[in-house]
Write a protein that holds these residues in place. Structure first.
Motif, PDB file in Angstrom:
ATOM      1  N   ALA A  94      -9.124   9.843  -7.171  1.00 37.63           N
ATOM      2  CA  ALA A  94      -9.599   9.070  -6.025  1.00 37.63           C
ATOM      3  C   ALA A  94     -10.531   9.957  -5.199  1.00 37.63           C
ATOM      4  O   ALA A  94     -10.230  11.124  -4.966  1.00 37.63           O
ATOM      5  CB  ALA A  94      -8.430   8.585  -5.176  1.00 37.63           C
ATOM      6  N   GLU A  99      -8.781   5.442  -0.867  1.00 37.86           N
ATOM      7  CA  GLU A  99      -8.816   4.978  -2.259  1.00 37.86           C
ATOM      8  C   GLU A  99      -7.518   5.345  -2.962  1.00 37.86           C
ATOM      9  O   GLU A  99      -6.973   4.552  -3.745  1.00 37.86           O
ATOM     10  CB  GLU A  99     -10.004   5.588  -3.000  1.00 37.86           C
ATOM     11  N   CYS A 102      -4.880   2.956  -1.981  1.00 37.63           N
ATOM     12  CA  CYS A 102      -5.092   1.698  -2.712  1.00 37.63           C
ATOM     13  C   CYS A 102      -4.500   1.790  -4.117  1.00 37.63           C
ATOM     14  O   CYS A 102      -3.920   0.819  -4.620  1.00 37.63           O
ATOM     15  CB  CYS A 102      -6.583   1.367  -2.786  1.00 37.63           C
ATOM     16  N   ASN A 103      -4.617   2.950  -4.760  1.00 38.28           N
ATOM     17  CA  ASN A 103      -3.997   3.141  -6.073  1.00 38.28           C
ATOM     18  C   ASN A 103      -2.478   3.012  -5.970  1.00 38.28           C
ATOM     19  O   ASN A 103      -1.835   2.430  -6.844  1.00 38.28           O
ATOM     20  CB  ASN A 103      -4.370   4.513  -6.641  1.00 38.28           C
ATOM     21  N   CYS A 204     -12.373   3.465   3.068  1.00 40.01           N
ATOM     22  CA  CYS A 204     -13.584   3.498   2.250  1.00 40.01           C
ATOM     23  C   CYS A 204     -13.907   2.054   1.843  1.00 40.01           C
ATOM     24  O   CYS A 204     -13.087   1.381   1.218  1.00 40.01           O
ATOM     25  CB  CYS A 204     -13.342   4.365   1.016  1.00 40.01           C
ATOM     26  N   ASP A 206     -15.939   0.695  -0.304  1.00 38.62           N
ATOM     27  CA  ASP A 206     -15.984   0.401  -1.745  1.00 38.62           C
ATOM     28  C   ASP A 206     -14.583   0.337  -2.336  1.00 38.62           C
ATOM     29  O   ASP A 206     -14.277  -0.538  -3.150  1.00 38.62           O
ATOM     30  CB  ASP A 206     -16.811   1.469  -2.469  1.00 38.62           C
ATOM     31  N   ALA A 207     -13.712   1.272  -1.929  1.00 40.11           N
ATOM     32  CA  ALA A 207     -12.346   1.283  -2.444  1.00 40.11           C
ATOM     33  C   ALA A 207     -11.583   0.052  -1.999  1.00 40.11           C
ATOM     34  O   ALA A 207     -10.826  -0.546  -2.779  1.00 40.11           O
ATOM     35  CB  ALA A 207     -11.625   2.543  -1.983  1.00 40.11           C
ATOM     36  N   PHE A 211     -10.122  -2.874  -4.458  1.00 39.96           N
ATOM     37  CA  PHE A 211      -8.700  -3.223  -4.453  1.00 39.96           C
ATOM     38  C   PHE A 211      -8.525  -4.727  -4.249  1.00 39.96           C
ATOM     39  O   PHE A 211      -7.754  -5.378  -4.967  1.00 39.96           O
ATOM     40  CB  PHE A 211      -7.976  -2.457  -3.339  1.00 39.96           C
TER      41      PHE A 211
END
Length: 221
Positions: A94, A99, A102-103, A204, A206-207, A211
């Motif tokens: 990440a 991010e 989010c994972n 973030c 984009d992250a 998600f």
């Protein structure tokens, strides 16, 4: 729980059973897991499982020494499915901490990844069996360690990383324990503020978008 058939013989994606074998070790485990989740550990009995599968209980002893052996196999499966997958999600590459979180969330929103019913069935079981409590405590410690290390990799000092990891992990388990029910679109609308609260950083973009797109795709299946 997964929607996959409980018994091996009902799963067309697997090869037929050889000879006169009616059920596999995986069948016994699947039925035991389903019984644990829905009826509790006290009902995970050899005769009960055999009757539910419509087979002789003698086949049980081809795969397990006794009921205790089966119960330990259930715990092994729980650790392999839930604990190992949480730690694996925390270890994913990440670029930012948001991010990475989010994972972490991805593990819990995908029923194929984290088995919520199994997790809480095991916890309920250990409330009645003190000898097993140490195993659950060790699993929680391993999960928190993985989340803590995730924060440390993104520049948090160990003390803060530990605190944020515990907040994040215990919140996630509490979310399931309370059986919070809300529309997915409302839940997703809160992810950005959640990320800022858990990390202390602006999400973030984009992250966050990736998600939300992943969850929306899962919902559409």
């Amino acid at each position: 729980m997964s929607d996959a058939p409980l018994l091996h013989r009902d799963d067309p994606s697997r090869a037929p059973l050889a000879g006169h074998t009616k059920v596999t070790r995986e069948d016994w485990l699947a039925m035991a897991r389903d019984t644990l989740v829905h009826d509790g550990a006290d009902q995970v009995k050899i005769l009960t499982l055999a009757q539910r599968m419509g087979v002789s209980r003698s086949s049980f002893y081809w795969y397990f020494r006794n009921r205790t052996d089966l119960l330990h196999a259930l715990l092994d499966e729980w650790e392999a499915r839930n604990t190992a997958r949480i730690t694996a999600h925390c270890a994913r590459p990440a670029a930012t901490i948001t991010e990475a979180v989010c994972n972490f969330f991805r593990c819990f929103v995908d029923p194929a990844s984290f088995d919520q019913g199994l997790d809480f069935a095991v916890r309920e079981w250990t409330r009645r069996d003190e000898a097993l409590r140490a195993r659950v405590d060790a699993a929680d410690a391993a999960r928190i360690k993985a989340v803590t290390e995730m924060f440390i990799r993104h520049g948090y000092d160990p003390e803060e990383a530990d605190a944020r990891a515990r907040i994040l992990y215990f919140m996630q388990l509490g979310y399931h324990a309370l059986d919070v029910r809300e529309p997915m679109d409302l839940r997703l609308s809160r992810v950005g503020p959640y990320l800022k609260g858990f990390t202390g950083q602006e999400p973030c973009a984009d992250a966050l978008a990736a998600f939300i797109a992943d969850v929306s795709q899962m919902e559409a299946r």
